[in-house]
Design an enzyme around this catalytic site. Sequence first.
Site, PDB file in Angstrom:
ATOM      1  N   HIS A  17      36.230  43.852  38.576  1.00 20.57           N
ATOM      2  CA  HIS A  17      37.246  42.814  38.791  1.00 20.57           C
ATOM      3  C   HIS A  17      36.866  41.525  38.063  1.00 20.57           C
ATOM      4  O   HIS A  17      37.711  40.896  37.422  1.00 20.57           O
ATOM      5  CB  HIS A  17      37.396  42.507  40.294  1.00 20.57           C
ATOM      6  CG  HIS A  17      37.927  43.643  41.113  1.00 20.57           C
ATOM      7  ND1 HIS A  17      37.337  44.054  42.290  1.00 20.57           N
ATOM      8  CD2 HIS A  17      38.990  44.456  40.929  1.00 20.57           C
ATOM      9  CE1 HIS A  17      38.037  45.066  42.801  1.00 20.57           C
ATOM     10  NE2 HIS A  17      39.026  45.338  41.984  1.00 20.57           N
ATOM     11  N   LYS A  41      46.105  49.531  54.218  1.00 19.23           N
ATOM     12  CA  LYS A  41      44.928  50.171  53.623  1.00 19.23           C
ATOM     13  C   LYS A  41      43.707  50.082  54.557  1.00 19.23           C
ATOM     14  O   LYS A  41      42.633  50.549  54.198  1.00 19.23           O
ATOM     15  CB  LYS A  41      44.579  49.498  52.296  1.00 19.23           C
ATOM     16  CG  LYS A  41      45.374  49.993  51.099  1.00 19.23           C
ATOM     17  CD  LYS A  41      44.683  49.567  49.799  1.00 19.23           C
ATOM     18  CE  LYS A  41      45.324  50.199  48.588  1.00 19.23           C
ATOM     19  NZ  LYS A  41      44.613  49.829  47.343  1.00 19.23           N
ATOM     20  N   ARG A  90      41.276  51.496  33.942  1.00 15.47           N
ATOM     21  CA  ARG A  90      39.984  52.112  33.606  1.00 15.47           C
ATOM     22  C   ARG A  90      40.221  53.474  32.968  1.00 15.47           C
ATOM     23  O   ARG A  90      40.361  53.588  31.770  1.00 15.47           O
ATOM     24  CB  ARG A  90      39.116  52.225  34.877  1.00 15.47           C
ATOM     25  CG  ARG A  90      38.682  50.872  35.438  1.00 15.47           C
ATOM     26  CD  ARG A  90      38.243  50.954  36.864  1.00 15.47           C
ATOM     27  NE  ARG A  90      39.311  51.495  37.712  1.00 15.47           N
ATOM     28  CZ  ARG A  90      39.255  51.602  39.016  1.00 15.47           C
ATOM     29  NH1 ARG A  90      38.174  51.251  39.649  1.00 15.47           N
ATOM     30  NH2 ARG A  90      40.260  52.073  39.704  1.00 15.47           N
ATOM     31  N   SER A 128      36.276  49.494  44.115  1.00 17.56           N
ATOM     32  CA  SER A 128      35.925  49.026  45.464  1.00 17.56           C
ATOM     33  C   SER A 128      35.616  50.204  46.371  1.00 17.56           C
ATOM     34  O   SER A 128      34.743  50.126  47.246  1.00 17.56           O
ATOM     35  CB  SER A 128      37.071  48.210  46.060  1.00 17.56           C
ATOM     36  OG  SER A 128      37.289  47.056  45.318  1.00 17.56           O
TER      37      SER A 128
HETATM   38  O1  PNS Z   1      43.854  46.873  43.509  1.00 10.14           O
HETATM   39  P1  PNS Z   1      44.761  47.507  44.515  1.00 10.14           P
HETATM   40  O2  PNS Z   1      44.153  47.531  45.876  1.00 10.14           O
HETATM   41  O3  PNS Z   1      45.235  48.853  44.061  1.00 10.14           O
HETATM   42  O4  PNS Z   1      46.067  46.550  44.578  1.00 10.14           O
HETATM   43  C1  PNS Z   1      47.235  46.966  45.199  1.00 10.14           C
HETATM   44  C2  PNS Z   1      48.267  45.838  45.257  1.00 10.14           C
HETATM   45  C3  PNS Z   1      47.760  44.666  46.063  1.00 10.14           C
HETATM   46  C4  PNS Z   1      48.606  45.369  43.856  1.00 10.14           C
HETATM   47  C5  PNS Z   1      49.521  46.463  45.921  1.00 10.14           C
HETATM   48  O5  PNS Z   1      49.153  47.047  47.149  1.00 10.14           O
HETATM   49  C6  PNS Z   1      50.649  45.469  46.156  1.00 10.14           C
HETATM   50  O6  PNS Z   1      51.307  45.070  45.226  1.00 10.14           O
HETATM   51  N1  PNS Z   1      50.856  45.072  47.433  1.00 10.14           N
HETATM   52  C7  PNS Z   1      51.932  44.184  47.797  1.00 10.14           C
HETATM   53  C8  PNS Z   1      53.145  44.960  48.306  1.00 10.14           C
HETATM   54  C9  PNS Z   1      54.145  45.249  47.185  1.00 10.14           C
HETATM   55  O7  PNS Z   1      54.558  44.363  46.461  1.00 10.14           O
HETATM   56  N2  PNS Z   1      54.536  46.530  47.037  1.00 10.14           N
HETATM   57  C10 PNS Z   1      55.496  46.929  46.039  1.00 10.14           C
HETATM   58  C11 PNS Z   1      54.909  47.158  44.656  1.00 10.14           C
HETATM   59  S1  PNS Z   1      53.903  48.591  44.592  1.00 10.14           S
END
Ligand code: PNS
Length: 157
Positions: A17, A41, A90, A128
């Site tokens: 990150h 999550k 990645r 993570s």
């Molecule tokens: O790095 P991660 O944990 O895969 O990030 C996930 C994240 C935070 C980008 C995703 O869970 C998110 O966008 N959450 C907010 C809810 C949302 O907007 N959902 C619709 C788009 S997928």
Amino acid sequence: MKACMYPGTFDPLTNGHVDVITRASKIFSKVIVAVAKNDNKKPLFSLEHRIKMAKECVKKLKNVEILGFDGLLVDFAKQHDIKINIRGLRAVSDFEYELQMGYANSTLYHEFETIYLMPSLNNSFISSSIVRSVLNHNGDVSKLVPKEIIKYLKEIK
Ligand code: PNS
């Protein structure tokens, strides 16, 4: 030079990150690291802890700000007048998930563009979930996360 956001759960923030944040901070005038509450999550670290750890890790990068959010990513982007989303990419295994999210976000917010940045090869295997797995088995994560957060990881053990 425009502002961008870099969203994620950051449970916890890793060297991968920080690699992506550093790259984005050189390209954009401002980077908002948006730490998602993401209760679904069931994160290991609380939102407050994740924000605190992220702040510690990027304090040298003056154009980077850390903010928490709950709800839709595109609503956060609109509130902060941000139209550029950064995601790290990645391996091929990331691609399908990222493609879905990218299309979902651009459908919800047409002007929103997602740009994908690759971390350096030595950080490309870090996630993570790998860090949490190593922590669960009392392993050494010092090569996977910034040194600034090692103390926080011990606190919750
Ligand atoms: O790095 P991660 O944990 O895969 O990030 C996930 C994240 C935070 C980008 C995703 O869970 C998110 O966008 N959450 C907010 C809810 C949302 O907007 N959902 C619709 C788009 S997928």
